[in-house]
Design a protein around this motif. Structure first.
Motif, PDB file in Angstrom:
ATOM      1  N   CYS A   1       9.331  15.445   3.966  1.00 20.78           N
ATOM      2  CA  CYS A   1       9.183  14.166   2.701  1.00 20.78           C
ATOM      3  C   CYS A   1       8.581  14.965   1.259  1.00 20.78           C
ATOM      4  CB  CYS A   1       8.338  12.595   2.661  1.00 20.78           C
ATOM      5  SG  CYS A   1       6.908  12.936   3.644  1.00 20.78           S
ATOM      6  N   ASP A   2       7.191  15.933   1.631  1.00 18.37           N
ATOM      7  CA  ASP A   2       5.936  16.429   0.865  1.00 18.37           C
ATOM      8  C   ASP A   2       7.009  17.871   0.069  1.00 18.37           C
ATOM      9  OD1 ASP A   2       5.150  14.418   0.914  1.00 18.37           O
ATOM     10  OD2 ASP A   2       3.045  15.589   2.165  1.00 18.37           O
ATOM     11  N   MET A   3       6.801  17.800  -1.097  1.00 16.45           N
ATOM     12  CA  MET A   3       6.991  18.732  -1.992  1.00 16.45           C
ATOM     13  C   MET A   3       5.819  20.860  -1.376  1.00 16.45           C
ATOM     14  SD  MET A   3       8.997  20.825  -3.998  1.00 16.45           S
ATOM     15  CE  MET A   3       9.753  19.604  -4.774  1.00 16.45           C
TER      16      MET A   3
ATOM     17  N   GLU B   1      11.475  13.299   7.346  1.00 21.46           N
ATOM     18  CA  GLU B   1      10.474  12.498   7.806  1.00 21.46           C
ATOM     19  C   GLU B   1       9.353  13.688   8.320  1.00 21.46           C
ATOM     20  OE1 GLU B   1      10.760  10.072  10.248  1.00 21.46           O
ATOM     21  OE2 GLU B   1      12.740   8.900   9.380  1.00 21.46           O
ATOM     22  N   MET B   2       8.036  13.260   9.124  1.00 19.84           N
ATOM     23  CA  MET B   2       6.729  13.804   9.414  1.00 19.84           C
ATOM     24  C   MET B   2       7.130  14.155  10.864  1.00 19.84           C
ATOM     25  SD  MET B   2       3.385  13.033   9.064  1.00 19.84           S
ATOM     26  CE  MET B   2       3.377  12.926   6.903  1.00 19.84           C
ATOM     27  N   ILE B   3       7.289  15.329  10.635  1.00 19.02           N
ATOM     28  CA  ILE B   3       7.523  16.007  12.218  1.00 19.02           C
ATOM     29  C   ILE B   3       6.196  16.243  13.002  1.00 19.02           C
ATOM     30  CG2 ILE B   3       9.602  16.554  11.942  1.00 19.02           C
ATOM     31  CD1 ILE B   3       8.490  18.883  11.632  1.00 19.02           C
ATOM     32  N   LEU B   4       6.474  15.963  14.011  1.00 18.15           N
ATOM     33  CA  LEU B   4       5.138  16.374  14.972  1.00 18.15           C
ATOM     34  C   LEU B   4       5.772  18.086  15.942  1.00 18.15           C
ATOM     35  CD1 LEU B   4       2.898  16.069  17.466  1.00 18.15           C
ATOM     36  CD2 LEU B   4       3.947  14.653  18.039  1.00 18.15           C
TER      37      LEU B   4
ATOM     38  N   VAL C   1       0.688  -1.470  -0.340  1.00 19.80           N
ATOM     39  CA  VAL C   1      -0.104   0.109  -0.056  1.00 19.80           C
ATOM     40  C   VAL C   1       0.893   1.341  -0.333  1.00 19.80           C
ATOM     41  CG1 VAL C   1      -1.809  -1.145   0.864  1.00 19.80           C
ATOM     42  CG2 VAL C   1      -0.475   0.054   2.473  1.00 19.80           C
ATOM     43  N   PHE C   2       0.362   2.417  -0.650  1.00 17.27           N
ATOM     44  CA  PHE C   2       1.089   3.884  -0.875  1.00 17.27           C
ATOM     45  C   PHE C   2       0.556   4.846  -0.394  1.00 17.27           C
ATOM     46  CE2 PHE C   2       3.213   1.273  -2.966  1.00 17.27           C
ATOM     47  CZ  PHE C   2       5.020   0.741  -2.815  1.00 17.27           C
ATOM     48  N   SER C   3       0.268   5.723   0.308  1.00 16.71           N
ATOM     49  CA  SER C   3      -0.774   7.154  -0.305  1.00 16.71           C
ATOM     50  C   SER C   3      -0.497   7.840  -1.152  1.00 16.71           C
ATOM     51  CB  SER C   3       0.551   7.202   1.309  1.00 16.71           C
ATOM     52  OG  SER C   3       0.647   8.375   1.181  1.00 16.71           O
ATOM     53  N   TRP C   4      -1.719   8.322  -1.761  1.00 17.02           N
ATOM     54  CA  TRP C   4      -1.645   9.422  -2.549  1.00 17.02           C
ATOM     55  C   TRP C   4      -0.415  10.058  -1.863  1.00 17.02           C
ATOM     56  CZ3 TRP C   4      -4.183   7.994  -6.516  1.00 17.02           C
ATOM     57  CH2 TRP C   4      -4.539   9.037  -7.779  1.00 17.02           C
ATOM     58  N   GLY C   5      -0.497  11.017  -1.095  1.00 18.93           N
ATOM     59  CA  GLY C   5       0.420  11.872  -0.668  1.00 18.93           C
ATOM     60  C   GLY C   5       2.151  11.313  -1.291  1.00 18.93           C
ATOM     61  N   GLU C   6       2.310  10.380  -0.824  1.00 22.07           N
ATOM     62  CA  GLU C   6       3.742   9.875  -1.174  1.00 22.07           C
ATOM     63  C   GLU C   6       4.576   9.745  -2.714  1.00 22.07           C
ATOM     64  OE1 GLU C   6       5.070   5.621   0.181  1.00 22.07           O
ATOM     65  OE2 GLU C   6       3.264   5.232   0.616  1.00 22.07           O
ATOM     66  N   ILE C   7       2.764   9.620  -3.817  1.00 24.17           N
ATOM     67  CA  ILE C   7       3.256   9.290  -5.126  1.00 24.17           C
ATOM     68  C   ILE C   7       3.202  10.797  -6.062  1.00 24.17           C
ATOM     69  CG2 ILE C   7       1.675   8.335  -6.719  1.00 24.17           C
ATOM     70  CD1 ILE C   7       0.800   6.220  -5.249  1.00 24.17           C
ATOM     71  N   PHE C   8       2.317  11.291  -5.441  1.00 23.64           N
ATOM     72  CA  PHE C   8       2.080  13.091  -5.956  1.00 23.64           C
ATOM     73  C   PHE C   8       2.379  13.954  -4.896  1.00 23.64           C
ATOM     74  CE2 PHE C   8      -0.996  10.391  -8.808  1.00 23.64           C
ATOM     75  CZ  PHE C   8      -1.122  10.286  -9.393  1.00 23.64           C
ATOM     76  N   PHE C   9       2.510  14.366  -3.442  1.00 22.76           N
ATOM     77  CA  PHE C   9       2.778  15.235  -3.024  1.00 22.76           C
ATOM     78  C   PHE C   9       4.266  15.383  -2.806  1.00 22.76           C
ATOM     79  CE2 PHE C   9      -1.235  15.547  -2.798  1.00 22.76           C
ATOM     80  CZ  PHE C   9      -2.383  16.827  -3.070  1.00 22.76           C
TER      81      PHE C   9
END
Length: 365
Positions: free
Chosen positions: A336-338, A312-315, A132-140
């Motif tokens: 990780c996102d643009m 990484e995603m941060i909290l 499984v992959f999120s839409w975010g890690e593919i397009f964002f």
């Protein structure tokens, strides 16, 4: 027809240099390009993939019409209580981003939540395995072409030992940013597009509300609450490095926001005591990351807990110094996102669920 276009039609541009996808021909031993020193091996497998799920109609995509991309990976998997290293390779193939770019999505949640960040995809093969992959890690993502269905493989051979790592028997799904390669399943044949399901209540009046409690919820409904004002939270965060991302913030909908910094702790480190990173989790786990106002994002277990790139995603807790409403409490920023669409304000719950594999098919095969 020009000579160049004729070559492209014959070879699908396999051997033409491509500044985006990297090396596409063989360099001789002794050169400085360590990723292309032996002949690439062509992998056999499906030449088309079926796309179904939350789409207007099922579609079959012919892969040979896609451009080639290259990904280099260190492959390792969980083996009992240890890690088994499987080799360093360059893979050439078709990016999941390119395959899905021309697909129209008709997500079930569009009426109450239009943004596509709650979408995820399931890739399956005929053995019943799923990744499984999120839409975010593919397009964002900052690197949109890092997930491919490999058609060629090239070993990176150690100069002194000359060790030849075993090659895969078929085409292969390759996730370039994964530390452990559990999502790299063989010969995927279908992609199912879905959106998050849950008891979401969209209330835009709560968009600027700060959250001081964050709930982690397991697949069986068990949960634990993290209170930012408690001594336990202060003790926990004192043991984890504090990180700051300073960037030009750009959203898919509203465009440029500001040039500013977001500071916090790696969310993976905060969540590690509560979520076991088994092979199943890394391959089939998906998180629903939710705000108080019903805003939510799909984030795969691997992209959150299994990265090899440090993005990484941060909290955050009061981690945005600009005074933006809703960030006085818990919120996130995806390094990780643009685009910043998964920088969720008023973060209140992170819920895990698993995509089921087809056990019957796996047993038969």
């Amino acid at each position: 027809m020009s000579l160049l276009s004729g070559i492209c039609l014959i070879s699908s541009c396999r051997w033409l240099p491509d500044a985006v996808s990297g090396a596409t021909w063989q360099w001789q031993s002794g050169s400085n390009n360590y990723y292309s020193q032996e002949n690439a091996t062509k992998l056999t497998g499906p030449k088309r993939i079926t796309v179904l799920g939350e789409v207007p109609k099922e579609q079959v995509v012919k892969l040979r019409k896609m451009p080639y991309r290259s990904v280099t990976v260190r492959e390792a998997r969980i083996s009992g209580d240890s890690i088994a290293f499987e080799g360093l390779f360059r893979y050439d193939g078709y990016a999941l981003c390119d395959i899905l770019s021309a697909i129209k999505v008709d997500k079930l949640s569009k009426d109450d939540f239009y943004p596509p960040i709650d979408i995820y995809v399931e890739l399956r093969n005929d053995a019943g395995e799923v990744a499984v992959f999120s839409w975010g890690e593919i397009f964002f993502a900052a690197n949109m072409y890092n997930i491919i269905i490999a058609q060629y493989v090239t070993r990176v051979i150690p100069g002194k030992t000359g060790e030849l790592w075993p090659l895969p028997p078929t085409t292969k799904l390759v996730a370039g940013s994964d530390r452990l390669s559990e999502r790299n399943i063989l010969a995927p044949t279908s992609i199912t597009i879905r959106s998050l399901k849950g008891d979401y209540i969209v209330d835009r009046d709560r968009t600027d509300e700060a959250s001081h409690e964050l709930v982690f919820e397991q697949t069986d409904g068990r949960s634990v609450a993290l209170d930012a004002r408690s001594p336990e939270f202060a003790q926990l965060t004192a043991q984890i490095p504090y990180n700051t991302y300073t960037n030009a913030m750009y959203g898919h909908g509203m465009g440029y926001k500001d040039f500013k910094g977001y500071g916090g702790w790696w969310l993976s480190e905060i969540m590690k005591p509560h979520f076991e990173a088994s092979a199943k989790d890394l391959r089939t786990g998906m998180f629903s990351v939710e705000g108080l106002d019903g805003y939510r994002a799909a984030v795969s277990f691997s992209e959150l807990m299994n990265r090899n790139d440090g993005a990484e995603m941060i909290l955050m807790y009061a981690g945005d110094k600009s005074g933006e409403k809703g960030r006085e409490g818990f919120s996130t920023y995806a390094g990780c996102d643009m685009m910043v669409d998964r920088a969720i304000k008023g973060l209140s719950r992170i819920r895990l669920f698993h995509i089921e594999e087809d056990a019957l098919k796996k047993k038969v095969n």
